[in-house]
Design a protein around this motif. Structure first.
Motif, PDB file in Angstrom:
ATOM      1  N   TYR A 191       0.852  -1.203   0.000  1.00 29.77           N
ATOM      2  CA  TYR A 191       0.000   0.000   0.000  1.00 29.77           C
ATOM      3  C   TYR A 191       0.882   1.246   0.000  1.00 29.77           C
ATOM      4  CZ  TYR A 191      -3.080   3.650   1.857  1.00 29.77           C
ATOM      5  OH  TYR A 191      -3.761   4.826   2.057  1.00 29.77           O
ATOM      6  N   GLN A 200      -6.789  -1.915   6.291  1.00 24.55           N
ATOM      7  CA  GLN A 200      -6.543  -1.128   5.089  1.00 24.55           C
ATOM      8  C   GLN A 200      -6.872   0.311   5.442  1.00 24.55           C
ATOM      9  OE1 GLN A 200      -5.164  -1.833   1.884  1.00 24.55           O
ATOM     10  NE2 GLN A 200      -5.138   0.383   2.161  1.00 24.55           N
ATOM     11  N   TYR A 232      -8.328   6.291  -0.604  1.00 24.31           N
ATOM     12  CA  TYR A 232      -8.044   5.010  -1.257  1.00 24.31           C
ATOM     13  C   TYR A 232      -9.278   4.104  -1.231  1.00 24.31           C
ATOM     14  CZ  TYR A 232      -5.225   0.860  -2.491  1.00 24.31           C
ATOM     15  OH  TYR A 232      -4.698  -0.252  -3.105  1.00 24.31           O
ATOM     16  N   SER A 233     -10.150   4.306  -0.239  1.00 23.65           N
ATOM     17  CA  SER A 233     -11.359   3.471  -0.138  1.00 23.65           C
ATOM     18  C   SER A 233     -12.344   3.779  -1.261  1.00 23.65           C
ATOM     19  CB  SER A 233     -12.040   3.663   1.223  1.00 23.65           C
ATOM     20  OG  SER A 233     -12.596   4.951   1.364  1.00 23.65           O
ATOM     21  N   GLN A 243     -11.269   4.431  -4.374  1.00 25.18           N
ATOM     22  CA  GLN A 243     -10.673   3.793  -5.554  1.00 25.18           C
ATOM     23  C   GLN A 243     -10.665   2.266  -5.461  1.00 25.18           C
ATOM     24  OE1 GLN A 243      -6.781   5.519  -5.397  1.00 25.18           O
ATOM     25  NE2 GLN A 243      -7.591   7.598  -5.282  1.00 25.18           N
ATOM     26  N   ASN A 244     -10.491   1.742  -4.250  1.00 23.80           N
ATOM     27  CA  ASN A 244     -10.330   0.287  -4.067  1.00 23.80           C
ATOM     28  C   ASN A 244     -11.207  -0.230  -2.933  1.00 23.80           C
ATOM     29  OD1 ASN A 244      -7.782  -0.437  -5.865  1.00 23.80           O
ATOM     30  ND2 ASN A 244      -7.345   1.503  -4.836  1.00 23.80           N
ATOM     31  N   PRO A 245     -12.525  -0.159  -3.086  1.00 21.54           N
ATOM     32  CA  PRO A 245     -13.416  -0.515  -1.974  1.00 21.54           C
ATOM     33  C   PRO A 245     -13.277  -1.947  -1.493  1.00 21.54           C
ATOM     34  CG  PRO A 245     -14.646  -0.276  -4.035  1.00 21.54           C
ATOM     35  CD  PRO A 245     -13.277   0.251  -4.293  1.00 21.54           C
ATOM     36  N   HIS A 246     -13.008  -2.890  -2.409  1.00 27.66           N
ATOM     37  CA  HIS A 246     -12.960  -4.298  -2.006  1.00 27.66           C
ATOM     38  C   HIS A 246     -11.834  -4.582  -1.017  1.00 27.66           C
ATOM     39  CE1 HIS A 246     -16.109  -5.633  -4.725  1.00 27.66           C
ATOM     40  NE2 HIS A 246     -15.570  -4.884  -5.665  1.00 27.66           N
ATOM     41  N   ALA A 247     -10.733  -3.819  -1.115  1.00 26.43           N
ATOM     42  CA  ALA A 247      -9.612  -4.016  -0.190  1.00 26.43           C
ATOM     43  C   ALA A 247     -10.043  -3.762   1.251  1.00 26.43           C
ATOM     44  CB  ALA A 247      -8.458  -3.081  -0.556  1.00 26.43           C
ATOM     45  N   TYR A 248     -11.012  -2.871   1.441  1.00 24.71           N
ATOM     46  CA  TYR A 248     -11.466  -2.521   2.786  1.00 24.71           C
ATOM     47  C   TYR A 248     -12.372  -3.600   3.374  1.00 24.71           C
ATOM     48  CZ  TYR A 248      -9.225   1.909   2.077  1.00 24.71           C
ATOM     49  OH  TYR A 248      -8.262   2.862   1.859  1.00 24.71           O
ATOM     50  N   GLU A 296     -12.181  -6.822   2.549  1.00 22.11           N
ATOM     51  CA  GLU A 296     -11.323  -7.985   2.815  1.00 22.11           C
ATOM     52  C   GLU A 296     -10.538  -7.826   4.108  1.00 22.11           C
ATOM     53  OE1 GLU A 296      -8.996  -8.104  -0.731  1.00 22.11           O
ATOM     54  OE2 GLU A 296     -10.726  -8.622  -1.995  1.00 22.11           O
ATOM     55  N   TYR A 322     -14.200   3.632   4.215  1.00 17.45           N
ATOM     56  CA  TYR A 322     -13.270   3.395   5.323  1.00 17.45           C
ATOM     57  C   TYR A 322     -13.964   3.644   6.661  1.00 17.45           C
ATOM     58  CZ  TYR A 322      -9.484   4.313   8.631  1.00 17.45           C
ATOM     59  OH  TYR A 322      -8.675   4.312   9.744  1.00 17.45           O
TER      60      TYR A 322
END
Length: 336
Positions: free
Chosen positions: A37, A87, A92-93, A95-100, A102, A153
């Protein structure tokens, strides 16, 4: 002596918390997945400050790895858990919601289940001032509603608090959530304003000043944060005998569940923060004034009376001195 799991041990706050635990004689198992990250080298260098200690054991593992987490908890039998891995980042949440989901939901669930099935005596976990979302009543109090998040987030951190309460209710697991307010200091994250601004000012590059400089933040020095985390760890959450379910209070419960703000209780404007960096660096910033970003809130201010009453916590570091210490660390670390 306690055996403590610190998740996110190679992270900014995780390293500082682990150092305090080790210095006082506790045994620390530090978990981190060392993801990219931001530059993993910084994480490796933080870790290098912990690994020589005989009381420290590092485990490279992703908290979202359910079998791995089950095996770790079963093998180590922790007394307490400090859960800091997540995360991070508001923008960033978007742009990349799935990472949060997981990390902050599935991974957090694995931590809760590990604590439940292995009789952990107290779970202390990182929440965030972001949970206050659209609330404009200052200072933010744990007794305020936090039902209007403005970023995914923030929503995951509110979910963590709700999940903790469920486990405190169903299984008697003592849980304490800490709503961190804009943590800064040496070894900080490269995506945070202080790091970005210091780097740009030293290199003579412009900085982006959002909300046209009208942001207000309760900047909190990392040593104050780490001390607060340890104080909370040592006072196990308990049910509030005065809690009245007919008049629900978000900060209290009739189960062993607590949630606290942890901040400096002395907010300053973004422009004042930039001035402190300019003074520490010895150079004026080139400023690009920009509108408020999606997911950001204009102001934060922590009411820390509850945490002070519970643990004696009192923030000690004034922002100008804290910024000065960060800039000194930055120059030494990057040799500039």
């Amino acid at each position: 002596m306690l055996k403590v799991l610190v998740t996110g041990a190679a992270g900014f706050i995780g390293m500082h918390v682990s150092q305090i635990l080790l210095a006082r004689g506790d045994q620390v198992v530090g978990l981190d997945n060392l993801n990219d990250y931001y530059d993993p080298q910084l994480k490796h260098d933080r870790l290098a400050r912990l690994t020589p200690h005989p009381g420290f054991k590092f485990v490279k593992l992703d908290i979202a790895d359910r079998p791995g987490m089950e095996a770790l908890f079963a093998a180590e039998k922790f007394d307490r858990v400090i859960h800091l891995a997540a995360q991070a980042g508001v923008r960033y949440s978007i742009q990349n919601p799935h990472a949060y989901i997981e990390s902050n939901i599935q991974g957090y669930m694995n931590v809760l289940e590990g604590c439940r099935h292995n009789k952990v005596g107290h779970l202390v976990y990182a929440s965030s001032s972001s949970v206050y979302g659209g609330n404009t009543l200052m200072p933010f109090s744990e007794h305020h509603s936090v039902d209007h998040p403005v970023s995914l987030y923030a929503a995951t951190k509110k979910a963590n608090e709700l999940m903790a309460h469920t486990y405190s209710h169903l299984y008697g697991l003592p849980t304490t959530g800490l709503r961190f307010f804009t943590v800064y200091g040496p070894w900080g994250r490269p995506d945070m304003a202080l790091f970005l601004f210091t780097k740009a000012i030293i290199e003579g590059k412009p900085i982006n000043v959002f909300n046209h400089g009208q942001m207000v933040r309760d900047f909190t020095y990392v040593d104050d944060i780490a001390e607060g985390v340890i104080r909370v760890l040592d006072r196990v959450a308990s049910a509030d005998p005065a809690y009245d379910p007919a008049v629900a209070d978000p900060a209290r419960s009739n189960v062993p569940y607590r949630v606290f703000n942890i901040g400096n209780h002395d907010p300053i404007t973004l422009m004042e923060f930039i001035e402190a960096i300019e003074q520490a660096v010895g150079k004026e910033a080139i400023k690009n004034f920009m509108p408020l970003q999606d997911g950001d809130v204009p102001a934060t201010h922590a009411d820390v009376a509850e945490l002070g009453e519970w643990t004696g916590f009192k923030p000690a570091m004034p922002v100008p001195e804290g910024v000065k210490r960060f800039v000194a660390w930055y120059r030494d670390y990057f040799k500039v």
